[in-house]
Write a protein that holds these residues in place. Structure first.
Motif, PDB file in Angstrom:
ATOM      1  N   ARG A  52      27.666  84.545  32.087  1.00 38.75           N
ATOM      2  CA  ARG A  52      26.592  83.609  31.836  1.00 38.75           C
ATOM      3  C   ARG A  52      26.863  82.244  32.453  1.00 38.75           C
ATOM      4  N   ARG A  53      28.112  81.837  32.396  1.00 40.30           N
ATOM      5  CA  ARG A  53      28.452  80.563  33.030  1.00 40.30           C
ATOM      6  C   ARG A  53      28.177  80.609  34.545  1.00 40.30           C
ATOM      7  N   VAL A  84      26.142  82.642  36.088  1.00 42.45           N
ATOM      8  CA  VAL A  84      24.692  82.761  36.316  1.00 42.45           C
ATOM      9  C   VAL A  84      24.009  81.419  36.132  1.00 42.45           C
ATOM     10  N   GLN A  85      24.429  80.678  35.119  1.00 38.09           N
ATOM     11  CA  GLN A  85      23.824  79.365  34.896  1.00 38.09           C
ATOM     12  C   GLN A  85      24.057  78.438  36.089  1.00 38.09           C
ATOM     13  N   GLU A  86      25.267  78.521  36.636  1.00 39.55           N
ATOM     14  CA  GLU A  86      25.520  77.700  37.828  1.00 39.55           C
ATOM     15  C   GLU A  86      24.649  78.144  39.011  1.00 39.55           C
ATOM     16  N   GLN A  87      24.515  79.509  39.120  1.00 43.36           N
ATOM     17  CA  GLN A  87      23.670  79.999  40.203  1.00 43.36           C
ATOM     18  C   GLN A  87      22.205  79.639  39.978  1.00 43.36           C
ATOM     19  N   ARG A  88      21.785  79.644  38.702  1.00 46.66           N
ATOM     20  CA  ARG A  88      20.398  79.266  38.416  1.00 46.66           C
ATOM     21  C   ARG A  88      20.106  77.822  38.820  1.00 46.66           C
ATOM     22  N   LYS A  89      21.079  77.012  38.576  1.00 53.47           N
ATOM     23  CA  LYS A  89      20.880  75.626  38.966  1.00 53.47           C
ATOM     24  C   LYS A  89      20.678  75.501  40.481  1.00 53.47           C
ATOM     25  N   TRP A 102      16.805  78.856  41.609  1.00 56.66           N
ATOM     26  CA  TRP A 102      15.928  79.229  40.513  1.00 56.66           C
ATOM     27  C   TRP A 102      15.057  80.420  40.878  1.00 56.66           C
ATOM     28  N   GLU A 114      16.078  84.523  39.755  1.00 60.86           N
ATOM     29  CA  GLU A 114      16.234  84.930  38.362  1.00 60.86           C
ATOM     30  C   GLU A 114      16.033  86.426  38.157  1.00 60.86           C
ATOM     31  N   GLN A 147      22.932  91.566  36.210  1.00 58.03           N
ATOM     32  CA  GLN A 147      23.616  91.527  34.921  1.00 58.03           C
ATOM     33  C   GLN A 147      23.501  92.868  34.180  1.00 58.03           C
TER      34      GLN A 147
END
Length: 434
Positions: free
Chosen positions: A265-266, A268-273, A276, A279, A286
């Protein structure tokens, strides 16, 4: 306390100084123990020569020999009253007791004991060198044994027991006194006499030597037993570890999955930033990753279960056997301990059953019809028994009929003769009148 080089004292945490001090104490106590064993050998030899038991013990040997009475009696055994004419005995030590010791000196010199083995008068009387006195007795025993006049002194080393207080008291008495070589007394005596030394007798096997020999003979069995015990302990530890792992396995998997999820999740969150628009792709990745990880964990768990299945079955079988044997042993012990109670219970049960049967029979006989039948049957039985008894009596009388007639005839004859004698007596009395 019985001291031995093969049985040291228990180990305790101590400094180098205290360890060295303990070793010195043990060495000194061992010296005192060996000396007391030699004193016991001398006492045993003297009692065998005198054919009587000395009135003092091994520890009191130095005080018991001071008056010289025992040594004088020992000299009288071989020299007779020609040398030892009178032994002075008194409960209190006096200088006249030195005459008893002088008898012993004359005796050992006549036997040819070298002067180097003979103690001084003050060594015994004033207790200046008691070990020299015991050494002289040992040398005398070897000399008399060489001449065939007495048995050689025995070996009691390792066979006697003394308390710590006795050993400490003996050690204080040995302070400042040179200890003679008791083990080589025979060789030293032969060397001073310029003769061939006698062959030493084979030493008797002590208790510690016997134990050592038995342990050496059973060394292979002991090693096998130790190996079996180690194997059992290792298997038990392994089974315990496996059981703990099995109990904690689900928690470990959950922790691992949560850890992986947190890390994923960490990322993915960095990749989301950064992206976007990715997703849906990230969600599919995942899900795929979770599926791969779950399948991999499941296959690993199945492999572990298949690998440990045979061990688990064996452990379960052994555990069931142990539980059943323990249960059987408890039941067997309970039956043995309650044997008397069971016997009494059985006796009470038999008595109760018998009383119930008796009551049932009595109840069944209380019916009027049955009572009348039983009474008639009893009367008929009594009549049969009475007639049998009368027939037996009549048969006996029939057999005795001739004898009874003969007896009656004899009785009548006796009565007639008695009557005739009475009449003759009356006639005799009336003869003068007629």
């Amino acid at each position: 306390m019985r001291l031995s080089r093969n049985h040291p004292a228990p180990k305790t945490a101590a400094t180098k100084f205290t360890i060295g001090l303990w070793a010195d104490v043990q060495r000194h106590l061992l010296q005192a123990y060996e000396y007391l064993c030699h004193v016991g050998e001398a006492q045993q030899w003297i009692e065998g020569c005198l054919q009587e038991e000395l009135p003092f013990g091994i520890v009191e040997m130095d005080e018991g020999l001071r008056n010289g009475v025992v040594l004088a009696k020992l000299a009288r055994i071989w020299e007779g009253e020609a040398l030892v004419r009178r032994i002075f005995e008194h409960p209190k030590l006096q200088y006249k007791h030195s005459d008893n010791i002088n008898y012993f000196f004359v005796f050992v010199r006549r036997q040819g004991l070298p002067e180097s083995f003979i103690f001084e008068l003050t060594d015994l009387y004033e207790k200046k060198n008691i070990p020299k006195v015991i050494y002289c007795i040992h040398a005398l025993s070897h000399l008399l044994a060489r001449k065939g006049l007495a048995q050689r002194i025995g070996n009691l080393l390792g066979q006697l027991q003394f308390s710590d207080d006795q050993l400490m008291q003996t050690q204080k008495g040995l302070t400042g006194v040179s200890m003679p070589n008791f083990k080589g007394v025979g060789q030293d005596l032969a060397k001073d006499m310029n003769v061939e030394p006698e062959p030493e007798p084979e030493p008797e096997e002590t208790e510690f030597e016997r134990r050592g020999r038995l342990l050496a003979e059973a060394e292979d069995s002991i090693i096998q037993l130790q190996a079996i015990a180690r194997g059992y302990i290792a298997r038990k530890a392994m089974a315990t570890a496996k059981a703990r792992l099995r109990l904690a396995e689900r928690y470990i998997i959950k922790l691992q999955s949560r850890s992986r999820g947190v890390m994923t999740r960490r990322v993915v969150q960095e990749q989301r930033k950064e992206q976007w628009d990715l997703e849906p792709w990230a969600l599919a990745m995942q899900a795929t990753a979770r599926g791969v990880l779950a399948r991999r964990a499941w296959r690993a768990r199945q492999a572990r279960m298949q690998y440990t299945a045979r061990y688990i079955v064996k452990i379960q079988a052994q555990a069931r056997g142990v539980l059943i044997r323990r249960r059987f042993a408890r039941v067997k012990g309970a039956l043995r301990s309650s044997r008397v109670s069971i016997t009494n219970l059985q006796a009470l049960a038999h008595a109760k059953i018998g009383r119930k049967k008796h009551e049932q029979v009595v109840k069944s006989l209380e019916v009027p019809i049955i009572i009348s039948g039983v009474v008639g049957m009893q009367a008929a039985a009594r009549a049969v028994l009475k007639r049998r008894e009368i027939r037996k009596q009549l048969a006996v009388l029939d057999r005795l009929d001739p004898k009874i007639i003969l007896l009656q005839a004899h009785s009548r004859g006796v009565l007639v003769r008695r009557k005739v004698r009475n009449q003759l007596a009356r006639l005799d009395d009336a003869t003068d009148v007629i």
